[in-house]
Write an enzyme that holds these catalytic residues in place. Structure first.
Site, PDB file in Angstrom:
ATOM      1  N   VAL A  28      -7.259 -11.069  -2.461  1.00 13.02           N
ATOM      2  CA  VAL A  28      -7.092 -11.878  -1.440  1.00 13.02           C
ATOM      3  C   VAL A  28      -7.941 -11.194  -0.348  1.00 13.02           C
ATOM      4  O   VAL A  28      -8.175 -10.021  -0.305  1.00 13.02           O
ATOM      5  CB  VAL A  28      -5.871 -12.275  -0.848  1.00 13.02           C
TER       6      VAL A  28
ATOM      7  N   THR B  14      -8.562   9.181   4.855  1.00 15.23           N
ATOM      8  CA  THR B  14      -8.178   7.833   4.554  1.00 15.23           C
ATOM      9  C   THR B  14      -6.804   7.354   5.106  1.00 15.23           C
ATOM     10  O   THR B  14      -6.311   6.324   4.685  1.00 15.23           O
ATOM     11  CB  THR B  14      -8.548   7.536   3.258  1.00 15.23           C
TER      12      THR B  14
ATOM     13  N   ASP C 251     -14.175  12.227   0.926  1.00 19.62           N
ATOM     14  CA  ASP C 251     -12.886  12.232   0.887  1.00 19.62           C
ATOM     15  C   ASP C 251     -12.178  13.561   0.777  1.00 19.62           C
ATOM     16  O   ASP C 251     -12.793  14.499  -0.012  1.00 19.62           O
ATOM     17  CB  ASP C 251     -12.541  11.303  -0.345  1.00 19.62           C
TER      18      ASP C 251
ATOM     19  N   TRP D 231      -2.179   3.013   4.596  1.00 20.61           N
ATOM     20  CA  TRP D 231      -2.788   3.331   5.876  1.00 20.61           C
ATOM     21  C   TRP D 231      -3.870   2.099   6.234  1.00 20.61           C
ATOM     22  O   TRP D 231      -3.818   1.501   7.450  1.00 20.61           O
ATOM     23  CB  TRP D 231      -3.334   4.515   6.076  1.00 20.61           C
TER      24      TRP D 231
ATOM     25  N   HIS E 286       3.568  -2.175   1.808  1.00 23.12           N
ATOM     26  CA  HIS E 286       3.988  -1.008   1.380  1.00 23.12           C
ATOM     27  C   HIS E 286       3.510   0.219   2.419  1.00 23.12           C
ATOM     28  O   HIS E 286       3.873   1.285   2.012  1.00 23.12           O
ATOM     29  CB  HIS E 286       3.399  -0.716   0.117  1.00 23.12           C
TER      30      HIS E 286
ATOM     31  N   GLU F  67      -4.903  -2.534   9.709  1.00 20.81           N
ATOM     32  CA  GLU F  67      -5.449  -3.921   9.805  1.00 20.81           C
ATOM     33  C   GLU F  67      -4.486  -4.810  10.583  1.00 20.81           C
ATOM     34  O   GLU F  67      -4.742  -5.491  11.340  1.00 20.81           O
ATOM     35  CB  GLU F  67      -5.547  -4.415   8.349  1.00 20.81           C
TER      36      GLU F  67
ATOM     37  N   SER G 266      -3.684  -1.097   5.442  1.00 17.81           N
ATOM     38  CA  SER G 266      -3.057  -2.157   5.704  1.00 17.81           C
ATOM     39  C   SER G 266      -2.366  -1.938   7.124  1.00 17.81           C
ATOM     40  O   SER G 266      -2.336  -2.899   7.884  1.00 17.81           O
ATOM     41  CB  SER G 266      -1.950  -2.395   4.670  1.00 17.81           C
TER      42      SER G 266
ATOM     43  N   HIS H 295      -9.282   4.047  -0.762  1.00 14.65           N
ATOM     44  CA  HIS H 295     -10.108   5.253  -0.340  1.00 14.65           C
ATOM     45  C   HIS H 295     -11.540   4.525  -0.035  1.00 14.65           C
ATOM     46  O   HIS H 295     -12.491   5.082   0.777  1.00 14.65           O
ATOM     47  CB  HIS H 295     -10.093   6.233  -1.440  1.00 14.65           C
TER      48      HIS H 295
HETATM   49 BR1  BUP Z   1      -4.146  -5.900  -2.965  1.00 16.10          BR
HETATM   50  C1  BUP Z   1      -5.317  -6.083  -1.654  1.00 16.10           C
HETATM   51  N1  BUP Z   1      -6.822  -7.711  -0.758  1.00 16.10           N
HETATM   52  O1  BUP Z   1      -5.396  -8.428  -2.621  1.00 16.10           O
HETATM   53  P1  BUP Z   1      -4.005   0.362   1.698  1.00 16.10           P
HETATM   54  C2  BUP Z   1      -5.579  -5.260  -0.692  1.00 16.10           C
HETATM   55  N2  BUP Z   1      -6.643  -5.686  -0.041  1.00 16.10           N
HETATM   56  O2  BUP Z   1      -8.228  -7.118   0.887  1.00 16.10           O
HETATM   57  P2  BUP Z   1      -3.531   1.319  -1.231  1.00 16.10           P
HETATM   58  C3  BUP Z   1      -7.010  -6.850   0.100  1.00 16.10           C
HETATM   59  O3  BUP Z   1      -7.139  -3.017   0.249  1.00 16.10           O
HETATM   60  P3  BUP Z   1      -3.834   3.838  -0.578  1.00 16.10           P
HETATM   61  C4  BUP Z   1      -5.670  -7.476  -1.616  1.00 16.10           C
HETATM   62  O4  BUP Z   1      -6.814  -5.018   3.137  1.00 16.10           O
HETATM   63  C5  BUP Z   1      -6.587  -2.744   2.403  1.00 16.10           C
HETATM   64  O5  BUP Z   1      -7.936  -2.641   3.152  1.00 16.10           O
HETATM   65  C6  BUP Z   1      -6.485  -3.937   2.089  1.00 16.10           C
HETATM   66  O6  BUP Z   1      -5.479  -0.216   1.102  1.00 16.10           O
HETATM   67  C7  BUP Z   1      -7.215  -4.435   0.873  1.00 16.10           C
HETATM   68  O7  BUP Z   1      -3.520   0.497   0.222  1.00 16.10           O
HETATM   69  C8  BUP Z   1      -6.721  -2.220   0.958  1.00 16.10           C
HETATM   70  O8  BUP Z   1      -3.297  -0.547   2.563  1.00 16.10           O
HETATM   71  C9  BUP Z   1      -5.749  -1.422   0.514  1.00 16.10           C
HETATM   72  O9  BUP Z   1      -4.261   1.655   2.124  1.00 16.10           O
HETATM   73  O10 BUP Z   1      -4.421   2.345  -1.108  1.00 16.10           O
HETATM   74  O11 BUP Z   1      -4.466  -0.056  -1.836  1.00 16.10           O
HETATM   75  O12 BUP Z   1      -2.162   1.424  -1.702  1.00 16.10           O
HETATM   76  O13 BUP Z   1      -2.795   4.310  -1.304  1.00 16.10           O
HETATM   77  O14 BUP Z   1      -5.247   4.677  -0.716  1.00 16.10           O
HETATM   78  O15 BUP Z   1      -3.437   3.695   0.876  1.00 16.10           O
END
Ligand code: BUP
Length: 463
Positions: free
Chosen positions: A342, A139, A116, A362, A359, A367, A364, A18
């Site tokens: 990372v 988000t 949010d 959103w 997983h 990106e 991910s 978020h």
């Molecule tokens: Br773990 C990890 N490095 O090691 P999502 C995540 N990320 O940069 P989530 C890193 O965290 P929600 C790590 O690039 C993305 O921007 C990744 O967001 C970054 O999943 C963010 O993909 C993770 O939306 O959040 O964390 O489960 O449930 O809110 O979608």
């Protein structure tokens, strides 16, 4: 130099998924000549990673006015939730008495609040009373926004504003691909759960907001955006703007030594499977071992961000404790396993990465889309099955639906290995992902849909 004429307050919810899109959007705004930005965050943050990210953001962009509000302690039993992230959301939602004086005292006065969705319950009455336009930076996907807007239909409520209907198996929403019951989080199907109640309340508030900024782009979710804006999903929704993909920023970088990137530098182009289940999901140990086995069986090189705790990770944790000695030793020859944060944006942009087991959080997905990396979707909870549907529909990836929600049934290494081979060996998937990449870059490039929307919003806020 022009004087800023707009003052926008950005108020993120909890969790990296978020926080990051808010900081990325704040960076775009602050670089616009007309914008002044105030970032309002809760204190303490749930994770150390969030507080470090906020500090890094503030150091990189000192022109941003940062205000913290202190959260009240929340008892898990009273809140009827145990998940640490939802407890944090509850604490934020109980802070309305702090937010009202805070927002009204900000100087110069605010032009609009961008918050949010999770805060709508407590924030909307405040912004309404202060006559402040309230926009949501959503988000997750536009598909999830459609689902939220029609959520009462899941529990049998009929509304004249929406002709969505749920026959117990499929949620039919005009203008968008039907949502099967199996894609809806079990928590939301239980009418007595706290989550379902929050969704119900938030759903009714959607039409009262001034607009939604969604981290998506036309080519990924054009049809859903059209249905939302054309009044097909729910009549009378505020405008929904696509503003994505919101890209990782310099201030997000944590791996100063570039350990993972150096390792990737030594791998052939397109050969590595990147494995990461986001900042929240923690797999059970038996599933972690099967995943390790599957990676080995796939024959592919891999970079695996291993996480077996829901909140901050302990970097000292020994890999052999989690996967066992034998697997640890054999994995060293084929991949790199890291149990620390990372720089995912850099990893997905590295030429050695040819696939992503995700997983389907959103961020991910956006990106991966921006970098044209094919996805093997493995949704764990929440919105992730709806997001996985978009991955498949857009051609960005594949999804083994039979695996179900993560953590429910044990998926064996053999199956995982086969699925990885399918993703890594599918040339048409690679080409399709490359097309999605081009479309993502076009959307935020000069004259692209999201870039034009950014200017439209600035004009709207200036009125
Ligand atoms: Br773990 C990890 N490095 O090691 P999502 C995540 N990320 O940069 P989530 C890193 O965290 P929600 C790590 O690039 C993305 O921007 C990744 O967001 C970054 O999943 C963010 O993909 C993770 O939306 O959040 O964390 O489960 O449930 O809110 O979608």
């Amino acid at each position: 130099m022009a004087t800023p004429v707009l003052h926008l307050a950005l108020i993120p919810g909890a969790g990296m998924g978020h926080l990051r899109p808010f900081l990325r959007y704040a960076r775009l705004l602050v670089h616009h000549q007309y914008c002044r930005v105030t970032l309002i965050t809760s204190h303490p943050t749930l994770t150390l990673e969030e507080s470090e990210l906020i500090s890094s953001f503030c150091s990189a962009l000192p022109q941003v006015n940062h205000i913290q509000f202190h959260l009240p302690p929340v008892d898990a039993a009273t809140a009827k939730v145990t998940d640490p992230f939802w407890l944090q959301f509850e604490a934020i939602r109980l802070s309305d008495h702090l937010l009202s004086p805070l927002l009204s005292s900000i100087s110069p006065p605010l032009s609009a609040v961008i918050s949010d969705m999770i805060l709508t319950f407590c924030l909307l009455p405040i912004t309404e009373s202060l006559c402040l336009p309230n926009y949501i930076l959503f988000t997750t996907s536009a598909r999830m926004l459609s689902f939220l807007s029609c959520f009462p239909a899941v529990h049998g409520s009929k509304s004249s504003a929406s002709s969505a209907s749920f026959d117990g198996e499929v949620l039919e929403i005009p203008g968008i691909l039907p949502i099967p019951k199996s894609s809806i989080s079990p928590f939301l199907l239980d009418p007595n759960s706290r989550f379902a109640n929050i969704f119900m309340e938030d759903s009714l508030k959607v039409p009262k907001l001034n607009g939604f900024l969604v981290n998506t782009f036309k080519e990924l979710e054009g049809q859903t955006m059209e249905a939302l804006n054309g009044g097909k999903v729910v009549k009378g929704l505020p405008p929904i703007f696509s503003v994505g993909p919101l890209l990782p920023c310099e201030f997000e970088r944590k791996d100063q030594l570039g350990t993972t990137l150096k390792w990737l530098d030594g791998q052939p182009e397109g050969s590595v499977v990147y494995v990461c289940f986001g900042s929240k999901a923690a797999m059970k140990r038996d599933q972690i071992r099967e995943l390790g086995d599957g990676l080995m069986r796939s024959g592919s090189r891999f970079l695996w961000v291993l996480k077996d705790k829901p909140v901050d990770r302990d970097e000292e944790e020994e890999l052999d404790e989690v996967v066992g000695d034998d697997l640890k030793e054999s994995m060293k020859k084929q991949g790199l396993v890291v149990s620390k944060w990372v720089d995912q944006g850099d990893i997905l942009g590295h030429k050695a990465v040819g696939g992503f087991i995700s997983h389907c959080g959103w961020n991910s997905i956006t990106e991966a889309a921006y970098n044209g990396v094919p996805i093997l979707a493995w949704p764990q909870h929440g919105d992730q099955k709806l997001n996985s549907e978009i991955v498949v529909m857009s051609g960005l990836g594949i999804w083994m639906k039979s695996w179900g929600w993560g953590g429910k049934a044990l998926v064996k290494g053999e199956e995982i290995g086969e699925a990885i081979k399918e993703m890594m060996g599918d040339e048409s998937l690679r080409l399709k992902a490359a097309e999605v990449k081009e479309a993502a870059r076009k959307a935020i490039g000069v004259g692209g849909n999201s870039e034009v929307t950014f200017k439209t919003l600035i004009d709207e806020w200036k009125k």
